[in-house]
Structures are given as structure tokens and as C-alpha cells.
Design a protein around this motif. Structure first.
Motif, mmCIF file in Angstrom:
data_model
loop_
_atom_site.group_PDB
_atom_site.id
_atom_site.type_symbol
_atom_site.label_atom_id
_atom_site.label_comp_id
_atom_site.label_asym_id
_atom_site.label_seq_id
_atom_site.Cartn_x
_atom_site.Cartn_y
_atom_site.Cartn_z
ATOM 1 N N ALA A 1 32.640 56.136 42.700
ATOM 2 C CA ALA A 1 33.125 55.802 41.315
ATOM 3 C C ALA A 1 32.492 54.633 40.921
ATOM 4 N N GLU A 2 32.309 54.321 39.883
ATOM 5 C CA GLU A 2 31.759 52.962 39.369
ATOM 6 C C GLU A 2 32.959 52.373 38.999
ATOM 7 N N LEU A 3 33.169 51.354 39.360
ATOM 8 C CA LEU A 3 34.585 50.533 39.249
ATOM 9 C C LEU A 3 34.258 49.311 38.676
ATOM 10 N N LYS A 4 33.128 48.655 38.329
ATOM 11 C CA LYS A 4 32.947 47.222 38.108
ATOM 12 C C LYS A 4 33.647 46.813 36.647
ATOM 13 N N TYR A 5 33.457 47.894 35.815
ATOM 14 C CA TYR A 5 33.812 47.556 34.083
ATOM 15 C C TYR A 5 35.201 47.762 34.411
ATOM 16 N N LEU A 6 35.926 48.696 35.260
ATOM 17 C CA LEU A 6 37.197 48.821 35.261
ATOM 18 C C LEU A 6 37.835 47.522 35.854
ATOM 19 N N GLN A 7 37.303 47.142 36.876
ATOM 20 C CA GLN A 7 37.791 45.865 37.481
ATOM 21 C C GLN A 7 37.659 44.772 36.710
ATOM 22 N N ALA A 8 36.783 44.644 36.041
ATOM 23 C CA ALA A 8 36.279 43.468 35.051
ATOM 24 C C ALA A 8 37.573 43.480 33.944
ATOM 25 N N SER A 9 38.022 44.759 33.509
ATOM 26 C CA SER A 9 39.061 44.938 32.539
ATOM 27 C C SER A 9 40.419 44.427 33.100
ATOM 28 N N ILE A 10 40.665 45.074 34.245
ATOM 29 C CA ILE A 10 41.816 44.493 34.996
ATOM 30 C C ILE A 10 41.823 42.847 35.080
ATOM 31 N N THR A 11 40.940 42.346 35.691
ATOM 32 C CA THR A 11 40.871 40.890 35.758
ATOM 33 C C THR A 11 40.981 40.255 34.381
ATOM 34 N N ASP A 12 40.572 40.664 33.185
ATOM 35 C CA ASP A 12 40.919 39.925 32.002
ATOM 36 C C ASP A 12 42.169 40.366 31.547
ATOM 37 N N ILE A 13 42.849 41.271 31.821
ATOM 38 C CA ILE A 13 44.324 41.377 31.585
ATOM 39 C C ILE A 13 44.965 40.766 32.456
ATOM 40 N N TYR A 14 44.912 40.593 33.702
ATOM 41 C CA TYR A 14 45.799 39.538 34.449
ATOM 42 C C TYR A 14 45.385 37.967 33.882
ATOM 43 N N THR A 15 44.475 37.877 33.623
ATOM 44 C CA THR A 15 44.083 36.581 33.253
ATOM 45 C C THR A 15 44.631 36.351 31.876
ATOM 46 N N GLU A 16 44.962 37.358 31.019
ATOM 47 C CA GLU A 16 45.690 36.722 29.625
ATOM 48 C C GLU A 16 47.171 36.866 29.986
ATOM 49 N N LEU A 17 47.725 37.634 31.117
ATOM 50 C CA LEU A 17 49.011 37.353 31.456
ATOM 51 C C LEU A 17 49.287 36.273 32.254
ATOM 52 N N GLU A 18 48.160 35.296 32.641
ATOM 53 C CA GLU A 18 48.161 34.125 33.309
ATOM 54 C C GLU A 18 48.424 34.213 34.755
ATOM 55 N N ASP A 19 48.165 35.539 35.318
ATOM 56 C CA ASP A 19 48.537 35.756 36.693
ATOM 57 C C ASP A 19 47.261 35.847 37.423
ATOM 58 N N PHE A 20 46.843 34.732 37.768
ATOM 59 C CA PHE A 20 45.412 34.392 38.105
ATOM 60 C C PHE A 20 45.207 34.778 39.504
ATOM 61 N N GLU A 21 46.109 34.671 40.330
ATOM 62 C CA GLU A 21 46.198 35.209 41.667
ATOM 63 C C GLU A 21 45.796 36.861 41.723
ATOM 64 N N GLU A 22 46.389 37.627 40.991
ATOM 65 C CA GLU A 22 46.185 38.866 40.674
ATOM 66 C C GLU A 22 44.688 39.032 40.216
ATOM 67 N N ALA A 23 44.409 38.191 39.165
ATOM 68 C CA ALA A 23 43.151 38.449 38.668
ATOM 69 C C ALA A 23 42.020 38.214 39.658
ATOM 70 N N GLU A 24 42.186 37.241 40.483
ATOM 71 C CA GLU A 24 41.137 37.085 41.230
ATOM 72 C C GLU A 24 40.998 38.357 42.460
ATOM 73 N N LYS A 25 41.896 39.026 42.720
ATOM 74 C CA LYS A 25 41.720 40.286 43.433
ATOM 75 C C LYS A 25 40.743 41.336 42.780
ATOM 76 N N TYR A 26 40.710 41.244 41.524
ATOM 77 C CA TYR A 26 39.690 42.360 41.076
ATOM 78 C C TYR A 26 38.590 41.770 40.453
ATOM 79 N N TYR A 27 38.139 40.418 40.618
ATOM 80 C CA TYR A 27 36.948 39.912 40.230
ATOM 81 C C TYR A 27 35.929 40.301 41.204
#
Length: 153
Positions: free
Chosen positions: A127-153
Motif C-alpha cells: 500500500a502507498e502510505l506516504k500521502y496518508l502519513q503526510a496528512s496525518i502528520t499535518d493534522i497532528y501538527t495543527e492539533l499541536e501534538d508534535f510528538e504524534e506528528a513526528e511518528k508519521y513524518y
């Protein structure tokens, strides 16, 4: 921050471009394929493509189109239990739903949709996950949960 900027720049630039005759033809062709196909996987795939075009041209049509695709990618058995059909197509529907909700700045709901897509994609080989992972990273960044954002970066 730069990925979020690029994401919004992409959608802004797509929004600034007027649909030309070719894009209108694509939308009409996709609608025709959805209307005439007897195969639910083909209908759902074309509905996902249509939702992508609607992101740029007719935003109010994105959610109903995605909902149609999601409905085609699950079924209820005789005992009333729901099951997934076409997991990769369903994952794409959830991804587009997440993008739509992200644009509306409803980040927890966008995260929920993207996590559904991620869960479905985990069962798909290659499965191609890079766009999905980038989207999840962006959402966590907007929620200011940088620790979770980094997991998907």
C-alpha cells in the motif's frame, strides 16, 4: 510548517485555476461511468476520482460523493454484521474524506478518517502510505501534538 504551507498552496492554486473544458469533460465522463457501471468496485473507484475533481471545482459535492463510495465498499450480511469490500478503494475514500474535513479545519474528525484509511491500508500488501502519513502528520501538527506528528513524518 513547510508541508502544511505546501499543502494549502496546492489547494489554493488548484482553486484559483478555473476548470477548463477538458476538466468538465472528465467530471461528466466520471458521472457517466458511475451511472452506467454494474460493478460496485468500478463505481466506488470512479466516485473517488470524482471527489478528487470536486475538491477543486465543486466542494459541496465532495462529501456526498465520498459517502456514496463508502456505501459501495461495505455490505451487511444476513445477520446484520457489516463487512468491508474493496479495502484499497475504501481506504482512498477515507483519505479523501480526511482531506475534506482537514480543509474545514475539523482536525479530530479528519484524523479519525485518516486513521480508518491507515487501518485499511495496513492489510494491503504494498500500500502507498506516504500521502496518508503526510496528512496525518499535518493534522497532528495543527492539533499541536508534535510528538504524534513526528511518528508519521
Amino acid at each position: 510548517m513547510s508541508r502544511i504551507f505546501l499543502f494549502w498552496l496546492l489547494f489554493w492554486s488548484m482553486g484559483c485555476l478555473q476548470l477548463n473544458a477538458q476538466a468538465v469533460t472528465v467530471v461528466d465522463s466520471l458521472k457517466q461511468l458511475v451511472a452506467t457501471s454494474s460493478d460496485d468496485s468500478i463505481k466506488a473507484t470512479n466516485l473517488n476520482f470524482l471527489a478528487f475533481y470536486y475538491l477543486r471545482s465543486d466542494f459541496d459535492q465532495v462529501t456526498p460523493t465520498i459517502q456514496q463510495a463508502l456505501a459501495l465498499t461495505e455490505y451487511t450480511d444476513a445477520s446484520g454484521h457489516k463487512h468491508t469490500r474493496y479495502p484499497s478503494i475504501r481506504a482512498s475514500s477515507f483519505y479523501y474524506q480526511g482531506v475534506t474535513i482537514f480543509i474545514l479545519q475539523e482536525y479530530p474528525k479528519a484524523l479519525e478518517a485518516n486513521m480508518e484509511a491507515l487501518k485499511l491500508n495496513e492489510s494491503i500488501v504494498d500500500a502507498e502510505l506516504k500521502y496518508l502519513q503526510a496528512s496525518i502528520t499535518d493534522i497532528y501538527t495543527e492539533l499541536e501534538d508534535f510528538e504524534e506528528a513526528e511518528k508519521y513524518y
